[in-house]
Motif scaffolding. Structure first.
Motif, short mmCIF file in Angstrom:
data_model
loop_
_atom_site.label_atom_id
_atom_site.label_comp_id
_atom_site.label_asym_id
_atom_site.label_seq_id
_atom_site.Cartn_x
_atom_site.Cartn_y
_atom_site.Cartn_z
N LEU A 1 62.52 52.85 67.70
CA LEU A 1 62.67 52.87 66.42
C LEU A 1 64.10 52.75 66.05
CD1 LEU A 1 61.62 52.92 63.34
CD2 LEU A 1 61.97 55.30 63.41
N LEU A 2 64.57 51.59 65.38
CA LEU A 2 66.07 51.63 64.98
C LEU A 2 66.46 52.10 63.78
CD1 LEU A 2 66.37 47.88 66.11
CD2 LEU A 2 67.12 49.69 67.36
N CYS A 3 65.64 51.83 62.73
CA CYS A 3 65.68 52.23 61.43
C CYS A 3 64.65 52.02 60.30
CB CYS A 3 67.04 51.54 60.64
SG CYS A 3 67.05 49.83 60.60
N THR A 4 64.84 52.68 59.35
CA THR A 4 63.76 52.39 58.15
C THR A 4 64.54 51.16 57.24
OG1 THR A 4 64.49 54.18 56.66
CG2 THR A 4 62.71 54.43 58.21
N CYS A 5 63.81 50.44 56.50
CA CYS A 5 64.41 49.46 55.63
C CYS A 5 63.33 49.14 54.60
CB CYS A 5 64.94 48.49 56.61
SG CYS A 5 63.55 47.34 57.30
N TYR B 1 69.59 59.64 61.24
CA TYR B 1 69.55 59.62 59.66
C TYR B 1 69.04 58.31 59.11
CZ TYR B 1 71.26 58.81 54.89
OH TYR B 1 71.47 58.64 53.56
N TYR B 2 69.33 57.02 59.87
CA TYR B 2 68.61 55.67 59.57
C TYR B 2 67.23 55.65 59.72
CZ TYR B 2 73.73 54.39 58.74
OH TYR B 2 74.87 54.29 58.12
N GLN B 3 66.73 56.51 60.85
CA GLN B 3 65.37 56.38 61.19
C GLN B 3 64.39 57.32 60.25
OE1 GLN B 3 65.94 58.10 65.21
NE2 GLN B 3 65.63 56.09 66.04
N THR B 4 64.90 58.12 59.54
CA THR B 4 64.29 58.96 58.52
C THR B 4 63.77 58.53 57.31
OG1 THR B 4 65.79 60.99 59.73
CG2 THR B 4 64.35 61.45 57.61
N PRO B 5 62.55 58.46 56.90
CA PRO B 5 62.33 58.10 55.58
C PRO B 5 63.02 58.72 54.65
CG PRO B 5 60.29 58.51 57.07
CD PRO B 5 61.63 59.00 57.82
N LYS B 6 63.08 57.88 53.51
CA LYS B 6 63.82 58.42 52.24
C LYS B 6 62.90 58.67 51.09
CE LYS B 6 67.64 57.98 54.52
NZ LYS B 6 67.16 57.33 55.86
#
Length: 579
Positions: free
Chosen positions: A306-310, A351-356
């Motif tokens: 996993l790189l990030c959520t987007c 931080y970028y992998q975590t859902p917001k």
């Protein structure tokens, strides 16, 4: 006729008269009651007026302390501003008028103070104190533009007029119809010289009345909105009134609302109808998002890491460009067909992998939110490219109320930065690029004094002023009205060729003198945390986020040495950096 018989006749006559009077009172009781109410309401509301003209910082601090004390009893102030227009251009606000419920009116001459003292700034930015007037929201905007101060909790009296079945008119008409207090709105007075060295009695009375009648109209219409016993204080119904008008605080009154006056007709439900119509959601000049910001789609590396959520749009773009393939629909997940420039590393990567969550990070509200740039764009746009990419960390969601509060508090930091970096904040896009010429300002002031106050100026002073005028008219021996008119209308500014926008100047100063741009970022993030005290920040949100991210990129050889220096990082403490 005997005395007893006369007495009987007299008593009968008096009884008949008494019955007639009683009948007349009963028959006209509604009119009589209305007249008594009229007499009570139309007592002179300005009978306790006390006006103070403020021209020094010390006097300003003293009068603000008194106003704050009055606001502890009744947290409403009459609010108005005056300015001068020259050659069709508005000059900075010359005077601020604030009036309390006790009849105290402060005429604060900003043209003499040149800046907003801290005590006054605190009062204006206090969202617990309601500032009432006609067009109060617009006046607040002028103060923000001219002096970088936020005015919280402005309220346009026309909203209260509609809610109470009154006409939403100008201040003069409302003052006459509601208070029976006439206001002089002669254009010569309205457009007079508010920057003059000495204000006339007419100017002082005019300016003070505008603010004083504003707070009195609010008090009177509040009684209509929520009945108050005559022995009770005005503050007894204030909380109810403030709750009723809350939807219109800091909302510019729009002409479209005039149609609601038609609801204030003769029907018994008119007031209720107007109230319901007005209570519909109103845009406060800021558009809220109609859809979620965080779609929390997943973006993976070719090996499935996993790189990030987007957001969905970004993820779909990779698929449409044949750069990735969909591997799951719930949650929507796409896997890249190429090796990305970098992987998720440390807390920065997590931080970028975590859902917001789609909610206000301050209060948790989920039904309406606005994007908030913690580091304002006016600074960020002058950053190097490496610090302008991947800035989602500093884009948070706030509800409209928290967004407004945050923007007002931001003005404090802008003003602080303006002093620190010699870059006065007057509004980033509209900052004036002109500077006044002192000699021409003196010339214009002299002409104004001779034109408008000649009869009150001592002869010796008049001769001095005439010399100033004649210096600019070679060969002239006597000052003429035409000369004065020409001097009054003279443009006293010139182009400021060395002008640098506030944001650009601050960024330049920070990268050269104050530890680099990561320090500027930290300043804004810490300010946001201290003023807003957010309870729902995304996990791993960090004041030092960008510094940590840049260090990771530097250790991976993905940042230029010059950019590191601008950011405020020491290349010698890191691994090999690209030359």
């Amino acid at each position: 006729m005997s005395a007893s018989k006369k007495t009987t006749i007299t008593n009968a006559a008096l009884a008949t008269i008494g019955v007639g009077i009683a009948f007349a009172i009963i028959k006209n009781r509604h009119k009589i009651i209305q007249q008594l109410k009229y007499a009570y309401n139309f007592r002179n509301p300005l009978r306790h007026k006390h006006i103070e003209v403020i021209e020094t910082t010390d006097d300003c601090q003293r009068i603000v302390a008194t106003l704050k004390k009055h606001c502890h009893e009744y947290r409403v102030l009459g609010f108005d501003c005056e300015w001068v227009t020259v050659g069709g251009k508005r000059r900075p606000t010359a005077m601020l008028q604030l009036a309390s419920h006790k009849g105290l009116c402060a005429l604060i001459r900003l043209c003499s103070l040149k800046t907003i003292p801290m005590s006054l700034r605190e009062l204006l930015e206090d969202d617990k104190v309601i500032k009432v007037g006609i067009g109060a929201h617009d006046d607040a905007g002028k103060l923000s533009f001219d002096y970088g101060v936020g005015v919280a909790s402005t309220f346009d009296l026309r909203y209260l007029a509609v809610l109470t079945n009154q006409k939403s008119e100008g201040l003069a008409k409302m003052s006459k119809s509601i208070l029976n207090v006439p206001l002089d709105k002669n254009w010569r007075l309205v457009c007079s010289d508010w920057e003059a060295n000495n204000l006339t009695t007419a100017q002082i009375e005019y300016a003070a009345k505008d603010a004083m009648v504003a707070v009195e109209i609010f008090k009177t219409l509040s009684d209509v909105l929520k009945k108050r016993r005559f022995w009770q204080s005005y503050s007894s119904n204030l909380e109810y009134v403030l709750e009723e008008i809350d939807a219109f605080v800091d909302v510019r009154f729009k002409d479209s609302f005039n149609k609601l006056n038609a609801l204030a007709g003769n029907t018994s439900n008119s007031k209720k109808s107007a109230h319901i119509a007005l209570k519909k959601p109103i845009s406060r000049g800021i558009s809220t998002r109609s859809k979620t910001l965080y779609d929390n789609c997943l973006l993976e590396a070719p090996d499935g890491e996993l790189l990030c959520t987007c957001d969905r749009k970004k993820a779909q773009w990779y698929v449409d460009q044949n750069l990735a393939q969909e591997v799951s629909s719930n949650p929507y997940t796409v896997r890249l067909n190429f090796e990305p420039a970098g992987r998720a590393v440390g807390e920065v990567g997590r931080y970028y992998q975590t859902p917001k969550e789609n909610q206000c990070v301050v209060c948790g509200r989920k039904d309406a939110y606005i994007r908030k740039n913690v580091v304002p764009r006016e600074y960020r746009k002058h950053f190097p490219v490496v610090m302008k990419s991947h800035t989602s960390h500093d884009v948070l969601l706030l509800c409209p109320q928290c967004h407004q509060k945050s923007n007002i508090s931001d003005l404090k930091i802008r003003t602080k930065l303006g002093k620190l970096c010699n870059a006065p904040y007057l509004n980033e896009e509209g900052a004036p690029k002109l500077v006044e010429i002192p000699e021409l300002r003196q010339l214009r002031s002299a002409a104004r004094a001779l034109m408008y106050n000649s009869d009150r100026i001592p002869q010796w002073r008049k001769e001095e002023l005439e010399k100033i005028i004649l210096k600019n008219y070679s060969g002239a021996e006597q000052v003429t009205p035409e000369m004065l008119e020409e001097c009054i209308n003279k443009d006293i500014t010139e182009s400021f060729s060395d002008y640098t926008p506030h944001g650009s100047k601050v960024v330049q100063e920070y990268q050269e003198k104050f530890g680099g741009l990561i320090e500027l970022e930290k300043l804004w993030r810490e300010h946001f945390l201290n003023t807003m005290q957010p309870k729902y920040l995304p996990n791993l949100w960090n004041v030092n986020h960008n510094a940590n991210r840049l260090e990771i990129r530097a250790n991976e050889g993905r940042i230029e040495k010059d950019d590191m220096v601008i950011a405020g990082l020491d290349p010698s403490t890191l691994a090999e950096v690209t030359k």
